[in-house]
Design an enzyme around this catalytic site. Structure first.
Site, PDB file in Angstrom:
ATOM      1  N   GLU A 266       0.885  -1.172   0.000  1.00 32.97           N
ATOM      2  CA  GLU A 266       0.000   0.000   0.000  1.00 32.97           C
ATOM      3  C   GLU A 266       0.916   1.214   0.000  1.00 32.97           C
ATOM      4  OE1 GLU A 266      -2.072   2.561   3.189  1.00 32.97           O
ATOM      5  OE2 GLU A 266      -2.873   0.522   3.323  1.00 32.97           O
ATOM      6  N   CYS A 303      -3.473   6.950   5.654  1.00 32.34           N
ATOM      7  CA  CYS A 303      -3.402   6.620   4.232  1.00 32.34           C
ATOM      8  C   CYS A 303      -4.698   6.968   3.520  1.00 32.34           C
ATOM      9  CB  CYS A 303      -3.062   5.152   4.043  1.00 32.34           C
ATOM     10  SG  CYS A 303      -4.006   4.030   5.093  1.00 32.34           S
TER      11      CYS A 303
END
Length: 508
Positions: A266, A303
């Protein structure tokens, strides 16, 4: 477990033993005392991975019930160390107590959810085609299929979630649930937090009688340890949450190996929001206030931080800009997770502020490890023409894009890179435009929201935390939720295998 202060011993956990090494590094906490930690080397990497391979011979073939018990026991051991975890985590990262308490609860809940999920057995995706010996023109054999664990997995701890995405976070929990031993490369920004979480796993290993090679923790402050771990021939997959640059380097290592392996990374996302005209006119001020809160939560170090708001120019857009600026004014400086993250935030802000066609709406002064919010405005034309300003700036920085019209809003959506999330703020009168945007955004992100904010990721069966590159390196996977377990499994078909040899789950 007592509530006494936790003083890290600074060792690695390898195959059930706490091991020192000659090289050392010192932690750099946001507050409190610094500690010395051993720094791993490629030889220790090999020892840990070899132990993981040996553990896989038993753990990889253990029952769902045994692995579920192990996960639940880890959660119990984390709970026993609750106050110490919060204290060392807060000292190292600067995160507030309430945030760490919530993250610890999420970490334990994730372990327990995975335990119940694998006990149910559906994750194995078992399939059975009965033998048809008399079928013409050719008979069909007995065919059975199920998911099997892939072997030892390397996990890199994340900086922004020292519990839920680090040593004992989602990658580790899902790999252990799948039946895969794990070697964690601890994050050097919170090595003490990683150590105490490893102690919880170590205790659970002894209680459950698991092979000690099932979990190892390697402390390190250099890239060579991570590189050695990724390149080790017995590692079968890598889980990573971090920067685009660091993740891409590891991804390239995974694909350049003699035997390439999957890299579940990620890497980055600006998580754009599209504020459609009717919603913006009806509730622009409340959307501005809510966005300011989401943008600056945890110093913007999520995030899923919604860093971009797309509006159509006009009076409603002007009012939204004014309201957002006002909502940011009382928000003070916050401590960032590391000095490196703070420096990257300042560099990203400098790039945005110096870009042609970008207007400063709200600025402040960042000092050392402190971060204050920034807000900028640009036109749809500038956004589409300047790729540099479309990159993630990790921190509480927002950009408002004023599109010329609905057609340009759609063009902006089409031009997006891969995202973790995309959001539509819309009212009933926005349905037609929403219908045009949704098919585009489905191709851009793993999670689409309506009338909400993405800084909150539910750990559940349905959650998708991933998306097309660069949001993640594997668009068919998620790093949050029970489907995350599938990353560390692969399907195996058993043809005419005698019942005495079949895995227990396939015998019925």
């Amino acid at each position: 477990m007592t509530d006494s202060i936790f003083n890290p011993h600074g060792k690695h956990l390898i195959a059930g033993e706490w091991v020192s090494s000659d090289a050392k590094f010192t932690s750099t906490p946001a507050s409190g005392e610094s500690f010395e930690f051993s720094a791993a080397n490629p030889a220790l990497v090999d020892t840990a991975v070899q132990a993981a391979e040996q553990a896989f011979l038993s753990y990889g073939y253990s029952s769902n019930a045994d692995r579920a018990k192990f996960l639940n026991t880890i959660a119990d051991e984390v709970e026993k160390r609750a106050e110490q975890i919060t204290e060392i985590g807060s000292n190292e990262t600067g995160l507030p107590t309430a945030r760490l308490q919530g993250e610890r609860g999420r970490t334990m809940g994730q372990l327990r959810l995975f335990a119940s999920h694998i006990e149910a057995g559906d994750y194995l995706d078992k399939r059975f085609d009965e033998a048809l010996p008399d079928r013409a023109p050719l008979p069909r054999p007995d065919l059975r299929m199920m998911q099997r664990p892939i072997g030892p997995v390397a996990v890199f701890g994340a900086s922004n979630f020292p519990l839920a995405f680090s040593a004992l976070g989602g990658d580790t929990a899902s790999a252990l649930a799948a039946g895969c031993p794990v070697i964690v490369k601890a994050h050097n920004a919170h090595p003490g937090t990683c150590e105490i979480m490893a102690e919880a796993v170590h205790a659970a290993i002894k209680i459950c009688g698991i092979h000690p090679g099932v979990f190892s923790l390697l402390q390190a402050n250099s890239r060579d340890v991570g590189q050695a771990l990724v390149k080790h021939p017995l590692i079968n997959a890598v889980g990573f949450t971090g920067s685009l640059g660091g993740g891409r380097a590891l991804f390239d290592l995974c694909t350049s190996r003699e035997t390439p392996i999957p890299f579940f990374g990620e890497l980055g996302s600006v998580n754009p929001m599209f504020l459609l005209p009717e919603a913006l006119s009806a509730r622009g001020e409340s959307l501005a206030t809510s966005w300011a809160g989401s943008l600056t939560m945890g110093a913007g170090q999520f995030c899923t931080n919604p860093g971009v708001a797309v509006v159509i120019k006009g009076d409603a857009a002007d009012a939204f800009i004014k309201a957002t600026t006002a909502a940011l004014e009382p928000i003070g400086a916050q401590t960032m997770l590391t000095e490196g993250i703070a420096q990257a935030y300042q560099s990203g802000n400098k790039l945005i502020s110096e870009s042609v066609g970008v207007q400063e709406l709200f600025t402040s002064t960042c000092d050392l490890r402190q971060a204050s919010p920034y807000l900028y405005q640009t036109t749809g034309d500038t956004w589409l023409a300047n790729e540099a300003i479309t990159e993630e700036v990790f921190g509480p920085l927002g950009i408002i894009i004023t599109a010329n019209d609905q057609a340009q809003m759609i063009e902006i959506a089409n031009g997006l890179k891969g995202q973790l999330t995309c959001t539509l703020h819309l009212d009933d009168g926005d349905t037609t435009l929403g219908q045009s945007l949704l098919p585009i955004l489905e191709r851009k992100a793993g999670r689409i929201l309506a009338n909400g904010f993405p800084t909150g990721v539910e750990v559940s069966d349905t959650m998708v935390h991933g998306g097309p590159y660069p949001a993640s390196t594997n668009f068919g996977a998620t790093s949050v939720g029970t489907m995350a377990i599938r990353r560390f499994l692969r399907p195996v078909c058993y043809q005419n295998i005698p019942a005495s040899l079949l895995p227990a789950d396939l015998k019925s």
